[in-house]
Scaffold this motif. Structure first.
Motif, PDB file in Angstrom:
ATOM      1  N   GLY A  68       3.189  12.843  -5.220  1.00  0.00           N
ATOM      2  CA  GLY A  68       2.582  12.356  -3.986  1.00  0.00           C
ATOM      3  C   GLY A  68       2.031  10.955  -4.135  1.00  0.00           C
ATOM      4  N   TRP A  69       1.424  10.688  -5.261  1.00  0.00           N
ATOM      5  CA  TRP A  69       0.888   9.341  -5.500  1.00  0.00           C
ATOM      6  C   TRP A  69       2.006   8.304  -5.496  1.00  0.00           C
ATOM      7  N   LEU A  70       3.137   8.644  -6.132  1.00  0.00           N
ATOM      8  CA  LEU A  70       4.221   7.678  -6.260  1.00  0.00           C
ATOM      9  C   LEU A  70       4.811   7.286  -4.907  1.00  0.00           C
ATOM     10  N   MET A  71       4.670   8.144  -3.910  1.00  0.00           N
ATOM     11  CA  MET A  71       5.204   7.838  -2.583  1.00  0.00           C
ATOM     12  C   MET A  71       4.342   6.852  -1.813  1.00  0.00           C
ATOM     13  N   ASP A  72       3.133   6.611  -2.293  1.00  0.00           N
ATOM     14  CA  ASP A  72       2.198   5.713  -1.605  1.00  0.00           C
ATOM     15  C   ASP A  72       2.096   4.404  -2.381  1.00  0.00           C
ATOM     16  N   PRO A  73       2.572   3.275  -1.813  1.00  0.00           N
ATOM     17  CA  PRO A  73       2.527   2.002  -2.553  1.00  0.00           C
ATOM     18  C   PRO A  73       1.122   1.527  -2.865  1.00  0.00           C
ATOM     19  N   LEU A  74       0.117   2.098  -2.161  1.00  0.00           N
ATOM     20  CA  LEU A  74      -1.267   1.738  -2.441  1.00  0.00           C
ATOM     21  C   LEU A  74      -2.029   2.887  -3.081  1.00  0.00           C
ATOM     22  N   GLY A  75      -1.302   3.903  -3.548  1.00  0.00           N
ATOM     23  CA  GLY A  75      -1.941   5.068  -4.144  1.00  0.00           C
ATOM     24  C   GLY A  75      -2.432   4.806  -5.554  1.00  0.00           C
ATOM     25  N   PRO A  76      -3.114   5.795  -6.139  1.00  0.00           N
ATOM     26  CA  PRO A  76      -3.683   5.623  -7.483  1.00  0.00           C
ATOM     27  C   PRO A  76      -2.645   5.302  -8.553  1.00  0.00           C
ATOM     28  N   LEU A  77      -1.436   5.847  -8.394  1.00  0.00           N
ATOM     29  CA  LEU A  77      -0.349   5.593  -9.329  1.00  0.00           C
ATOM     30  C   LEU A  77       0.896   5.267  -8.530  1.00  0.00           C
ATOM     31  N   THR A  78       1.492   4.119  -8.801  1.00  0.00           N
ATOM     32  CA  THR A  78       2.701   3.755  -8.080  1.00  0.00           C
ATOM     33  C   THR A  78       3.647   3.031  -9.009  1.00  0.00           C
ATOM     34  N   ILE A  79       4.917   3.034  -8.624  1.00  0.00           N
ATOM     35  CA  ILE A  79       5.932   2.318  -9.377  1.00  0.00           C
ATOM     36  C   ILE A  79       6.794   1.550  -8.387  1.00  0.00           C
ATOM     37  N   GLU A 273       0.552  -0.874 -17.834  1.00  0.00           N
ATOM     38  CA  GLU A 273      -0.083  -0.125 -16.747  1.00  0.00           C
ATOM     39  C   GLU A 273      -0.998  -1.102 -16.012  1.00  0.00           C
ATOM     40  N   ARG A 274      -0.478  -1.662 -14.940  1.00  0.00           N
ATOM     41  CA  ARG A 274      -1.166  -2.753 -14.267  1.00  0.00           C
ATOM     42  C   ARG A 274      -2.344  -2.216 -13.445  1.00  0.00           C
ATOM     43  N   GLY A 275      -3.519  -2.720 -13.763  1.00  0.00           N
ATOM     44  CA  GLY A 275      -4.726  -2.326 -13.043  1.00  0.00           C
ATOM     45  C   GLY A 275      -5.284  -3.501 -12.257  1.00  0.00           C
ATOM     46  N   TYR A 276      -6.054  -3.195 -11.222  1.00  0.00           N
ATOM     47  CA  TYR A 276      -6.623  -4.223 -10.353  1.00  0.00           C
ATOM     48  C   TYR A 276      -8.139  -4.087 -10.302  1.00  0.00           C
ATOM     49  N   HIS A 277      -8.785  -5.192  -9.995  1.00  0.00           N
ATOM     50  CA  HIS A 277     -10.208  -5.102  -9.685  1.00  0.00           C
ATOM     51  C   HIS A 277     -10.570  -6.022  -8.534  1.00  0.00           C
ATOM     52  N   PRO A 322       1.500  -9.897  -8.420  1.00  0.00           N
ATOM     53  CA  PRO A 322       0.509  -8.879  -8.033  1.00  0.00           C
ATOM     54  C   PRO A 322       0.653  -8.475  -6.574  1.00  0.00           C
ATOM     55  N   ASN A 323       0.260  -7.257  -6.289  1.00  0.00           N
ATOM     56  CA  ASN A 323       0.130  -6.767  -4.909  1.00  0.00           C
ATOM     57  C   ASN A 323      -1.361  -6.672  -4.624  1.00  0.00           C
ATOM     58  N   TRP A 324      -1.939  -7.723  -4.022  1.00  0.00           N
ATOM     59  CA  TRP A 324      -3.387  -7.795  -3.880  1.00  0.00           C
ATOM     60  C   TRP A 324      -3.939  -6.743  -2.933  1.00  0.00           C
ATOM     61  N   LYS A 325      -3.080  -6.088  -2.157  1.00  0.00           N
ATOM     62  CA  LYS A 325      -3.561  -4.981  -1.324  1.00  0.00           C
ATOM     63  C   LYS A 325      -4.092  -3.840  -2.197  1.00  0.00           C
ATOM     64  N   ARG A 326      -3.564  -3.737  -3.434  1.00  0.00           N
ATOM     65  CA  ARG A 326      -4.037  -2.690  -4.334  1.00  0.00           C
ATOM     66  C   ARG A 326      -5.461  -2.970  -4.804  1.00  0.00           C
ATOM     67  N   ALA A 327      -5.862  -4.221  -4.797  1.00  0.00           N
ATOM     68  CA  ALA A 327      -7.256  -4.551  -5.099  1.00  0.00           C
ATOM     69  C   ALA A 327      -8.148  -4.237  -3.900  1.00  0.00           C
ATOM     70  N   ASP A 328      -7.699  -4.618  -2.724  1.00  0.00           N
ATOM     71  CA  ASP A 328      -8.530  -4.428  -1.527  1.00  0.00           C
ATOM     72  C   ASP A 328      -8.735  -2.959  -1.189  1.00  0.00           C
ATOM     73  N   VAL A 329      -7.747  -2.105  -1.510  1.00  0.00           N
ATOM     74  CA  VAL A 329      -7.879  -0.690  -1.166  1.00  0.00           C
ATOM     75  C   VAL A 329      -9.020  -0.048  -1.945  1.00  0.00           C
ATOM     76  N   LEU A 330      -9.377  -0.630  -3.081  1.00  0.00           N
ATOM     77  CA  LEU A 330     -10.496  -0.098  -3.848  1.00  0.00           C
ATOM     78  C   LEU A 330     -11.798  -0.193  -3.062  1.00  0.00           C
ATOM     79  N   TRP A 331     -11.931  -1.230  -2.238  1.00  0.00           N
ATOM     80  CA  TRP A 331     -13.145  -1.393  -1.433  1.00  0.00           C
ATOM     81  C   TRP A 331     -13.300  -0.223  -0.464  1.00  0.00           C
ATOM     82  N   HIS A 332     -12.201   0.230   0.119  1.00  0.00           N
ATOM     83  CA  HIS A 332     -12.273   1.312   1.112  1.00  0.00           C
ATOM     84  C   HIS A 332     -12.774   2.608   0.473  1.00  0.00           C
ATOM     85  N   SER A 333     -12.329   2.901  -0.737  1.00  0.00           N
ATOM     86  CA  SER A 333     -12.838   4.091  -1.429  1.00  0.00           C
ATOM     87  C   SER A 333     -14.308   3.920  -1.777  1.00  0.00           C
TER      88      SER A 333
END
Length: 416
Positions: A68-79, A273-277, A322-333
């Motif tokens: 399920g995570w892999l299907m979401d480009p902004l999910g916790p784990l994506t490829i 394993e690319r992480g964002y902040h 980078p996909n900077w949307k993956r950084a911004d989604v952290l704010w919503h959580s």
């Protein structure tokens, strides 16, 4: 032990810790990196010294969530799907390492690394007169439902087996400890042993400054090639610094370490394993300790640069943009957990780093099986800051011929 000349490639928390412990053992050490100490992957991590986190990141319960995570480009784990063929062997190996017997062995190895993590940290920070950088406040885990809390009982049981006790927190206790957290969580819990640092970049910088004060050498340059002679690493060629002879060599180059291991003939399954902040200098709230949230693999940490939201795993290789949307989604959580959190504005900074991950979540610590004067210290995935000083001590013991009491068989380079 006869002191020797040792070259360390990599000036992150692993490389600088290794250099510092080797120097303390009497060796003459040179560190080489293309960026300043702490400016690589160590710069932007969540700042956690998570010594009680003995359960591997990938285990049977997580396997069920991954599709399920892999299907979401902004999910916790994506490829990124174009990268899947290259990453597939890593994922298949990760799946094999999630079987119960492997999880038990990996858990024991993680516990062994965490056993002296805090004391090794303190050894280096005290020497650097920077002990205040380590905040000894346990991280809080937040749950929306009681069912979420019960689902993690296997993790807490594993912690108890290794001496880490967790404490369940009521909503009232959460509010008393951290008043700016939301009031509608079902419960919370202390992690049982997860401190944080005020700034991971400052930690590495402090260790590096102490290292140079004591005569250590740090060279900012690109490593172009390591030449071999008679099953040994003989010379290192730098982009601007020319050739330098090698006595002994330690590879602590993070996600780039596989370039060297492959050249030396050691096969390693290593992925970035690319992480964002996201960092908010003025978040509008006060937080005294870090917290994690069960719904999203994310950690929020108060630092001297502001409030840092860090997490997620993205598999896209070393060089994809980078996909900077993956950084911004952290704010919503984080906003769900911190209702008074200010909106994202122009003062917010974003970062992406490449964690070096192996499919069993354990680092490579020990000698090359092909070259007699090469050692490795890389592949720490999400635990680099936590295990960095301990890795440095273990490598120093090995290179100094000092008997240790840690079973290092789980970290062999030839286990893949």
């Amino acid at each position: 032990m006869v002191p020797s000349r040792i070259t360390v490639i990599g000036a992150g928390i692993i490389g600088m810790s290794t250099a510092a412990f080797l120097q303390r053992a009497g060796h003459k050490v040179t560190v080489i990196d293309r960026v300043a100490p702490g400016d690589g992957c160590s710069f932007g991590n969540a700042g956690g010294v998570a010594f009680a986190e003995v359960t591997p990141t990938i285990h049977p319960r997580i396997l069920l969530k991954i599709p399920g995570w892999l299907m979401d480009p902004l999910g916790p784990l994506t490829i990124r799907w174009s990268y899947l063929p290259k990453a597939l062997p890593w994922f298949l190996a990760a799946g094999r390492n999630a079987l119960p017997d492997r999880v038990r062995k990996i858990t024991a190895a993680r516990a062994a690394l965490g056993l002296r993590a805090v004391s090794d940290f303190e050894t280096l920070l005290q020497a650097a007169k920077a002990s205040e950088l380590l905040v000894r406040q346990d991280t809080i885990r937040l749950y929306d439902t009681e069912a979420q809390y019960q689902a993690e009982e296997p993790d807490r049981r594993a912690k108890r087996e290794y001496g880490y006790e967790t404490k369940k927190l009521t909503p009232g206790e959460i509010a008393e400890i951290e008043p700016d957290l939301a009031r509608d969580f079902a419960c919370g819990a202390f992690h049982g042993g997860w401190y944080h640092v005020r700034n991971p970049k400052s930690v590495v910088t402090a260790i590096a400054q102490e290292f140079t004060r004591n005569g250590g050498e740090i060279i900012l340059d690109d490593v172009i090639e390591v030449t071999q002679e008679a099953a040994r690493a003989a010379k290192i060629r730098l982009k601007t610094g020319g050739e330098r002879p090698l006595d002994r060599l330690v590879i602590c180059a993070g996600a780039y370490s596989n370039f060297f291991a492959r050249q030396f003939g050691d096969k390693v399954l290593l992925e970035a394993e690319r992480g964002y902040h996201l960092v908010m200098p003025d978040p509008g709230i006060t937080l005294g300790r870090s917290f994690s949230y069960v719904r999203t693999p994310m950690v929020v940490t108060p630092m001297d640069v502001g409030l840092r939201f860090a997490g997620t795993d993205e598999f896209a290789g070393l060089d994809a943009p980078p996909n900077w949307k993956r950084a911004d989604v952290l704010w919503h959580s984080a906003k769900r957990c911190l209702p008074k959190l200010r909106p994202i504005d122009e003062n917010v900074s974003r970062w992406m780093g490449r964690r070096p991950g192996t499919p069993d979540g354990l680092p490579v610590i020990g000698p090359s099986r092909k070259l007699g004067n090469v050692w490795y210290g890389f592949g720490h995935s999400h635990m680099g800051l936590t295990w960095g000083p301990t890795t440095g001590r273990l490598l120093s013991e090995m290179l100094s011929g000092t008997p240790g009491n840690t079973d290092l068989s789980a970290f062999r380079v030839d286990r893949f």
